[in-house]
Design an enzyme around this catalytic site. Structure first.
Site, PDB file in Angstrom:
ATOM      1  N   GLY A  95      51.975  32.089  42.915  1.00  0.00           N
ATOM      2  CA  GLY A  95      52.438  32.955  44.136  1.00  0.00           C
ATOM      3  C   GLY A  95      51.219  33.214  45.357  1.00  0.00           C
ATOM      4  O   GLY A  95      51.736  33.526  46.283  1.00  0.00           O
ATOM      5  N   LYS A 116      43.248  29.094  46.447  1.00  0.00           N
ATOM      6  CA  LYS A 116      43.795  30.325  45.935  1.00  0.00           C
ATOM      7  C   LYS A 116      43.653  31.229  47.338  1.00  0.00           C
ATOM      8  O   LYS A 116      42.510  31.546  47.929  1.00  0.00           O
ATOM      9  CB  LYS A 116      42.769  30.893  44.697  1.00  0.00           C
ATOM     10  N   ARG A 186      48.240  25.619  32.053  1.00  0.00           N
ATOM     11  CA  ARG A 186      48.005  26.766  30.975  1.00  0.00           C
ATOM     12  C   ARG A 186      49.062  26.770  29.955  1.00  0.00           C
ATOM     13  O   ARG A 186      50.020  26.056  29.971  1.00  0.00           O
ATOM     14  CB  ARG A 186      48.386  28.049  31.847  1.00  0.00           C
ATOM     15  N   ASP A 255      49.057  33.099  31.054  1.00  0.00           N
ATOM     16  CA  ASP A 255      48.991  32.223  32.106  1.00  0.00           C
ATOM     17  C   ASP A 255      47.550  32.102  32.522  1.00  0.00           C
ATOM     18  O   ASP A 255      47.169  31.477  33.611  1.00  0.00           O
ATOM     19  CB  ASP A 255      49.838  32.847  33.125  1.00  0.00           C
ATOM     20  N   ASN A 256      46.508  32.769  31.981  1.00  0.00           N
ATOM     21  CA  ASN A 256      45.135  32.628  32.221  1.00  0.00           C
ATOM     22  C   ASN A 256      44.363  31.925  31.004  1.00  0.00           C
ATOM     23  O   ASN A 256      43.444  32.130  30.968  1.00  0.00           O
ATOM     24  CB  ASN A 256      44.465  34.031  32.330  1.00  0.00           C
TER      25      ASN A 256
HETATM   26  P1  AMP Z   1      46.444  36.668  38.543  1.00  0.00           P
HETATM   27  O1  AMP Z   1      46.450  38.098  38.322  1.00  0.00           O
HETATM   28  O2  AMP Z   1      45.586  36.102  39.780  1.00  0.00           O
HETATM   29  O3  AMP Z   1      46.352  35.857  37.227  1.00  0.00           O
HETATM   30  O4  AMP Z   1      48.091  36.261  39.058  1.00  0.00           O
HETATM   31  C1  AMP Z   1      49.165  36.645  38.106  1.00  0.00           C
HETATM   32  C2  AMP Z   1      50.178  36.251  38.980  1.00  0.00           C
HETATM   33  O5  AMP Z   1      50.672  36.919  40.070  1.00  0.00           O
HETATM   34  C3  AMP Z   1      50.343  34.629  39.322  1.00  0.00           C
HETATM   35  O6  AMP Z   1      51.623  34.353  39.325  1.00  0.00           O
HETATM   36  C4  AMP Z   1      49.907  34.788  40.666  1.00  0.00           C
HETATM   37  O7  AMP Z   1      50.160  33.784  41.557  1.00  0.00           O
HETATM   38  C5  AMP Z   1      50.518  36.253  41.253  1.00  0.00           C
HETATM   39  N1  AMP Z   1      49.741  36.732  42.252  1.00  0.00           N
HETATM   40  C6  AMP Z   1      48.457  37.621  42.383  1.00  0.00           C
HETATM   41  N2  AMP Z   1      48.199  38.174  43.462  1.00  0.00           N
HETATM   42  C7  AMP Z   1      49.103  37.588  44.376  1.00  0.00           C
HETATM   43  C8  AMP Z   1      49.555  37.724  45.715  1.00  0.00           C
HETATM   44  N3  AMP Z   1      48.479  38.659  46.519  1.00  0.00           N
HETATM   45  N4  AMP Z   1      50.476  37.337  46.439  1.00  0.00           N
HETATM   46  C9  AMP Z   1      51.389  36.582  45.676  1.00  0.00           C
HETATM   47  N5  AMP Z   1      51.142  36.471  44.208  1.00  0.00           N
HETATM   48  C10 AMP Z   1      50.186  36.857  43.733  1.00  0.00           C
HETATM   49 MG    MG Z   2      46.096  34.015  36.616  1.00  0.00          MG
END
Ligand code: AMP
Ligand code: MG
Length: 497
Positions: A95, A116, A186, A255-256
């Site tokens: 995202g 990112k 992942r 997913d992580n």
């Molecule tokens: P994360 O917490 O970074 O592991 O992200 C979890 C999910 O939320 C993933 O699909 C990311 O792409 C999405 N995500 C996190 N932050 C954002 C953001 N600021 N804009 C769009 N998608 C996000």
């Molecule tokens: Mg993530």
């Protein structure tokens, strides 16, 4: 120096985009107004065989902000799903990330190069697709610290500020992180296609994964069960390494969790100070699902989620027939983890031989640290002093030294069974237990200076200290010291949004 045919910035070879066209969405990074380099990892650029000289300058800021997409890149947003805190989200995906492509490093390994914070994608849902300077620098520090500890991890190649504000609780400067990974596959990537019942894509993904990470399995008649076993092995090894340095990932959602066995997504992670199995720092982990001592259990839970996705590949006609095959692998995970953990514990105790009671010796040591809230890192490190000297620094960590003395007597007796000398054991222990970790208060201090007045001095110095975590150097005492207890007790980390 102009880019020439002989020296491209990156020598891309993008197998994911080429071989799995239906598994990601081609997408371009957003343009940003005023890119400026905060961090460039020259050593890593050289390892990746990039044009490090050119990338270190203004051209690098343009490239690593997404403004200047380099020749040969095929930016894509990868699809993935994930169990987040136990609940399934069928569609997460990149995202706010884009995979630029892959390069082959100087050791012949294929590595992903990804952004990112490079703007919205079809997976952004309500998000802005952006990243803020604090979390980007945080991920940089933690990844480099883990790398220097010898723990498999994604790494930062570059961090740039974009000259654009990002709106969080406050308005903060925006940034883009360029991340290098063995791959971005992942557990959640498998879940995405399994949940949609897209078995052809799932099989393409699994076969690609095997070619990329477990090439020796390509012709194996049971290759999907063996893939699961290989992932179990990497994840067991990884989590054991985390435990031995007191690392708490903080958000072990599926997913992580990488298929490669690298640590990924440094959001609310932290190193613990006082040894505490229940330690949690993440503001959103209210039930302690991802607490320190739960990490091996969660790794097994996540492995079971991967196993579920593989059932229809293992037995296409009757997937439930495959259940016992994967259960065997999942049930073997604790023993697999224990083997890795024990190997690590023996090294930290300075022991080469394997004796029956070594596990109990290590666990009793940790119980001692827990009982008196002793700093995990310093206790292990100063134990080396007690191997070849007096161990006064070690004793000073304990309020009540009697149980310590009893335990040390046991450990000295055990050490006497070794062929090595005490000095050799101490040396080995100092190569296993770091003196410097990314202590939370030092990380926060570095991020605060960088964010508030653009002072990267503390960030640069911290990176320098953490690059040699085993090498105790005069003048760096404050980097080794724990935070005041009040600070740690109140310390909370946040997801990097
Ligand atoms: P994360 O917490 O970074 O592991 O992200 C979890 C999910 O939320 C993933 O699909 C990311 O792409 C999405 N995500 C996190 N932050 C954002 C953001 N600021 N804009 C769009 N998608 C996000
Ligand atoms: Mg993530």
């Amino acid at each position: 120096m102009p880019e020439t045919a002989a020296r491209p910035l990156f020598r891309f070879d993008n197998s994911y985009a080429r071989e799995l066209p239906g598994l990601a969405v081609p997408f371009q990074p957003a343009r940003v107004p005023a890119p400026s380099m905060l961090y460039f990892n020259r050593a890593l650029a050289e390892e990746l065989d990039l044009d490090a000289d050119t990338l270190a300058g203004d051209r690098g800021a343009a490239v690593f902000s997404g403004n200047d997409v380099p020749d040969g890149a095929t930016p894509i947003a990868q699809a993935y799903a994930g169990h987040q805190f136990g609940g399934f989200s069928p569609s997460l995906g990149d995202g706010r990330a884009l995979l630029l492509g892959e390069v082959t490093d100087r050791h012949g390994r294929r590595r992903d190069i990804a952004f990112k914070g490079s703007g919205r994608t079809p997976f952004s849902r309500g998000g802005d697709g952006k990243a803020a300077v604090g979390p980007v620098l945080r991920e940089t520090i933690l990844g480099e610290a883990m790398h220097a500890l010898g723990i498999p991890t994604t790494r930062a190649l570059a961090a740039v500020t974009t000259g654009e504000p990002v709106f969080r609780e406050d308005t903060v400067p925006g940034a883009v992180l360029t991340r290098v990974a063995a791959s971005h596959l992942r557990v959640g990537t498998f879940q995405y296609f399994a949940a949609r019942g897209e078995l052809d894509k799932l099989r393409q993904l699994a076969d690609y994964t095997i070619r990329r990470h477990d090439a020796e399995l390509v012709d194996h008649p049971d290759r999907y069960v063996e893939l699961l076993r290989a992932v179990a092995e990497r994840q067991a090894a990884l989590v054991a390494r985390w435990m031995h340095v007191g690392f708490i990932h903080g958000v072990m959602n599926t997913d992580n969790m990488t298929i490669s066995g690298e640590t990924i997504d440094y959001g609310p992670c932290a190193f613990m100070e006082a040894h505490d199995p229940a330690a949690v720092f993440s503001s959103i982990d209210t039930h302690g699902r991802y607490a320190y001592a739960n990490q091996p259990l969660i790794a097994r839970w996540n492995l079971a989620r991967l196993a579920e996705t593989l059932l229809p590949l293992i037995d296409a006609d009757e997937p439930e027939q495959a259940i016992p095959r994967v259960v065997e692998v999942i049930d073997a995970f604790p023993a697999r983890y224990e083997r890795h953990w024990l190997t690590g514990a023996r090294a930290k105790l300075g022991l080469d031989r394997a004796e029956e009671d070594d596990g109990a010796l290590a666990r009793d040591w940790l119980a001692l640290l827990q009982a008196q809230a002793v700093d995990h890192t310093l206790a292990w490190r100063y134990l080396a002093d007690a191997a070849d000297g007096e161990g006064l620094r070690l004793q000073a960590l304990f309020e009540d030294t009697r149980p310590l003395m009893d335990w040390l007597a046991r450990w000295h007796n055990r050490g006497a069974l070794e062929a090595s000398t005490p000095a050799e054991r101490a040396l080995r222990m100092r190569g296993t237990s770091p003196i410097y970790i990314a202590r939370n208060h030092r990380v926060e201090e570095a991020l605060a200076a960088a964010g508030a007045d653009g002072d990267l001095g503390p960030f640069d110095r911290l990176l320098e200290v953490l690059a040699q975590p085993f090498d105790e150097r005069p003048g760096l005492e404050t980097y080794a010291a724990p935070a005041p207890v009040e600070v740690t007790a109140r310390y909370r980390t946040f997801c990097g949004t």
